[in-house]
Design an enzyme around this catalytic site. Structure first.
Site, PDB file in Angstrom:
ATOM      1  N   SER A 166      66.263  19.643  76.052  1.00 35.67           N
ATOM      2  CA  SER A 166      66.427  19.278  74.548  1.00 35.67           C
ATOM      3  C   SER A 166      68.164  19.265  74.679  1.00 35.67           C
ATOM      4  CB  SER A 166      65.985  20.312  73.481  1.00 35.67           C
ATOM      5  OG  SER A 166      66.430  21.468  73.676  1.00 35.67           O
ATOM      6  N   ASP A 198      72.734  26.467  75.733  1.00 36.91           N
ATOM      7  CA  ASP A 198      72.061  25.058  76.387  1.00 36.91           C
ATOM      8  C   ASP A 198      72.919  24.246  75.809  1.00 36.91           C
ATOM      9  OD1 ASP A 198      70.062  27.125  76.848  1.00 36.91           O
ATOM     10  OD2 ASP A 198      68.548  25.903  75.822  1.00 36.91           O
TER      11      ASP A 198
HETATM   12  N1  ATP Z   1      63.855  12.999  77.883  1.00 38.68           N
HETATM   13  C1  ATP Z   1      63.449  13.254  76.895  1.00 38.68           C
HETATM   14  N2  ATP Z   1      63.405  12.097  75.913  1.00 38.68           N
HETATM   15  C2  ATP Z   1      63.079  12.313  74.619  1.00 38.68           C
HETATM   16  N3  ATP Z   1      62.978  13.743  73.955  1.00 38.68           N
HETATM   17  C3  ATP Z   1      63.513  14.826  74.768  1.00 38.68           C
HETATM   18  C4  ATP Z   1      63.751  14.528  76.103  1.00 38.68           C
HETATM   19  N4  ATP Z   1      63.940  15.973  76.739  1.00 38.68           N
HETATM   20  C5  ATP Z   1      63.788  16.695  75.718  1.00 38.68           C
HETATM   21  N5  ATP Z   1      63.390  16.171  74.648  1.00 38.68           N
HETATM   22  C6  ATP Z   1      63.110  16.504  73.335  1.00 38.68           C
HETATM   23  O1  ATP Z   1      63.268  18.236  73.253  1.00 38.68           O
HETATM   24  C7  ATP Z   1      62.104  18.766  73.138  1.00 38.68           C
HETATM   25  C8  ATP Z   1      62.055  20.045  74.071  1.00 38.68           C
HETATM   26  O2  ATP Z   1      62.856  20.840  73.621  1.00 38.68           O
HETATM   27  P1  ATP Z   1      62.707  22.609  73.889  1.00 38.68           P
HETATM   28  O3  ATP Z   1      63.879  23.236  73.462  1.00 38.68           O
HETATM   29  O4  ATP Z   1      61.299  22.812  73.426  1.00 38.68           O
HETATM   30  O5  ATP Z   1      62.657  22.584  75.508  1.00 38.68           O
HETATM   31  P2  ATP Z   1      63.608  22.628  76.523  1.00 38.68           P
HETATM   32  O6  ATP Z   1      64.929  22.301  76.146  1.00 38.68           O
HETATM   33  O7  ATP Z   1      63.142  21.769  77.765  1.00 38.68           O
HETATM   34  O8  ATP Z   1      63.565  24.202  77.352  1.00 38.68           O
HETATM   35  P3  ATP Z   1      64.738  25.374  76.899  1.00 38.68           P
HETATM   36  O9  ATP Z   1      65.041  25.074  75.379  1.00 38.68           O
HETATM   37  O10 ATP Z   1      63.794  26.633  77.032  1.00 38.68           O
HETATM   38  O11 ATP Z   1      65.803  25.275  77.733  1.00 38.68           O
HETATM   39  C9  ATP Z   1      60.983  17.839  73.205  1.00 38.68           C
HETATM   40  O12 ATP Z   1      59.957  18.110  72.310  1.00 38.68           O
HETATM   41  C10 ATP Z   1      61.616  16.336  72.877  1.00 38.68           C
HETATM   42  O13 ATP Z   1      61.648  16.504  71.197  1.00 38.68           O
HETATM   43  C1  MEV Z   2      65.382  30.864  74.160  1.00 38.08           C
HETATM   44  C2  MEV Z   2      67.083  30.518  74.157  1.00 38.08           C
HETATM   45  O1  MEV Z   2      67.815  31.907  74.307  1.00 38.08           O
HETATM   46  C3  MEV Z   2      67.346  29.662  75.356  1.00 38.08           C
HETATM   47  C4  MEV Z   2      66.374  28.303  75.624  1.00 38.08           C
HETATM   48  O2  MEV Z   2      66.982  27.994  76.650  1.00 38.08           O
HETATM   49  C5  MEV Z   2      67.136  29.767  72.956  1.00 38.08           C
HETATM   50  C6  MEV Z   2      68.643  29.686  72.567  1.00 38.08           C
HETATM   51  O3  MEV Z   2      69.448  30.491  73.136  1.00 38.08           O
HETATM   52  O4  MEV Z   2      68.943  28.700  71.519  1.00 38.08           O
HETATM   53 MG    MG Z   3      65.685  23.543  74.495  1.00 39.93          MG
END
Ligand code: ATP
Ligand code: MEV
Ligand code: MG
Length: 395
Positions: free
Chosen positions: A144, A202
């Site tokens: 994200s 992040d």
């Molecule tokens: N390649 C992409 N294309 C479109 N949307 C995306 C893409 N990658 C991520 N997203 C958006 O980000 C969301 C995922 O975010 P989420 O924060 O839940 O997971 P993450 O960022 O992979 O993991 P974390 O936050 O734990 O590092 C998806 O549901 C979507 O809305």
């Molecule tokens: C779970 C969390 O600590 C990390 C997600 O990659 C959420 C955040 O810091 O925003």
């Molecule tokens: Mg995320």
């Protein structure tokens, strides 16, 4: 509108220590990954805003004349600390996306439209934006944040709020410090839409790249770190960062005297890890340093289980790796998603191979990663691989 075409990319990340605690003001250590998200923005004359998101099978377009009324009553974006809640509400009504939705497509669309409207504001222009990522979506590797950082950099550049740093002689270029800070702040707005209550770690890694210490919005790059070998495992169990972050908050509210010391202890784990890494970089790594890093991984994984963000798939990862003397913890929000395993310099190739095989037989993806990639960049088309260009150019 100053640009006909812009290509940008931003890296994913792994959190070594401090996920979840960092949301509550504690220290986290995070580092960028060699997996990136790529974005192509084209200015068009279609009278439409179009978004192509092949990773999540989403291809949508809106007439600019239909979007314009959503801006009525919007304040100018000032210090970018708070989301414009009224605009977000109007966008939810316009798109039919409910308040409690965590649906992948809905979150990606809301973040895009919000950023497009607030960046372009009184000068809405026709554009087509295509995003493709090497990162697994929603697996803890900052997909994200990489998405939001790419959107922020490309939209701000296309609008002319920040420069397009690439010169004709260059293949890749980065923005100056002030412009990079603006990219980070706008990406944080996108994270707020997708995450609910992000710490900002992040998007900081996606923007700046490298190895960072992060606490309450303060970003300290760590240049004195040893080269670490890390195995990444994707359990492929889907989860939502927004849901997990809000679950931890509920637990802290329910048992403050129980949970606050846990957050404090995780912060101490991050600080002890940072000290150990600095010693390793200055005096050379020893076996004892690796013993400490491994113990810290185990302690943190227990704490994350206490916070309620573990998962049986992550227990399997820890058990399979520990059987070979290797130590693992979840990374990112947990609840499934990805875990990291620290490899020691002397870890034998045959041990790594057998770990791969057993983890793959559990249905997981597993690979050795390389860390410390550069943050957000603008690229010429010559800088991108043919396969990536083919995907981005096919819309
Ligand atoms: N390649 C992409 N294309 C479109 N949307 C995306 C893409 N990658 C991520 N997203 C958006 O980000 C969301 C995922 O975010 P989420 O924060 O839940 O997971 P993450 O960022 O992979 O993991 P974390 O936050 O734990 O590092 C998806 O549901 C979507 O809305
Ligand atoms: C779970 C969390 O600590 C990390 C997600 O990659 C959420 C955040 O810091 O925003
Ligand atoms: Mg995320």
């Amino acid at each position: 509108m100053q640009t006909r075409e812009l290509l940008v990319s931003a890296p994913g990340k792994v959190i070594l220590h401090g996920e979840h605690s960092v949301v509550h003001g504690k220290v986290a250590l995070a580092v960028s990954l060699n997996l990136r998200t790529y974005l192509r923005l084209q200015s068009t004359a279609s009278g439409e805003v179009r978004i192509n998101l092949p990773n999540i099978d989403t291809f949508l377009a809106w007439e600019i004349t239909a979007l314009q009324p959503l801006l009525a009553g919007c304040e100018e974006q000032g210090d970018l600390k708070e989301l414009d809640a009224d605009l977000l509400k109007r966008l939810r009504v316009f798109t039919g996306i409910l308040d409690d939705s965590t649906d992948t497509r809905s979150m990606a669309v809301l973040a895009f439209l919000y950023m497009y409207l607030t960046v372009f504001a009184e000068a809405l222009s026709s554009i087509t934006v295509s995003v493709w990522s090497e990162l697994p979506t929603g697996a803890g590797l900052g997909s994200s944040a990489a998405y939001n950082v790419c959107l922020s950099a490309a939209l701000l550049s296309a609008r002319g709020t920040i420069s397009s740093p690439l010169t004709p002689q260059q293949e890749s270029a980065r923005w100056c410090k002030e412009e990079t800070e603006l990219i980070n702040r706008w990406a944080f707005m996108g994270e707020k839409i997708i995450h609910g209550n992000p710490s900002g770690v992040d998007n900081a890694v996606g923007t700046w790249g490298g190895f960072l210490r992060y606490q309450a919005g303060n970003i300290t790059p760590l240049s004195w770190v040893p080269i670490l070998r890390i195995l990444l495992t994707n359990t492929k169990v889907p989860r939502s960062t927004k849901v997990l972050v809000s679950g931890v908050k509920d637990k802290i509210n329910k048992f403050p005297s129980v949970m606050k010391p846990v957050l404090e202890s995780v912060s101490a784990v991050s600080c002890t890890c940072e000290q150990t890494l600095t010693e390793m970089a200055t005096h050379g790594p020893s076996a004892e340093h690796y013993n400490i890093l491994e113990e810290l991984i185990d302690i943190n994984q227990h704490h994350l289980n206490v916070m309620g963000v573990g998962h049986s798939s992550l227990d399997t990862l820890c058990r399979v790796t520990l059987a070979r003397g290797l130590h693992s913890k979840l990374t990112g929000a947990g609840g499934g998603g990805c875990g990291i395993t620290l490899l020691r310099p002397e870890t034998d190739a045959s041990v790594i191979q057998s770990t791969f095989e057993e983890l793959k037989s559990c249905g997981f993806d597993c690979w050795e990663t390389s860390i410390g990639a550069p943050g957000v960049q603008q690229h010429s088309s010559a800088a991108l691989g043919q396969d990536i260009l083919k995907i981005l150019n096919s819309y």
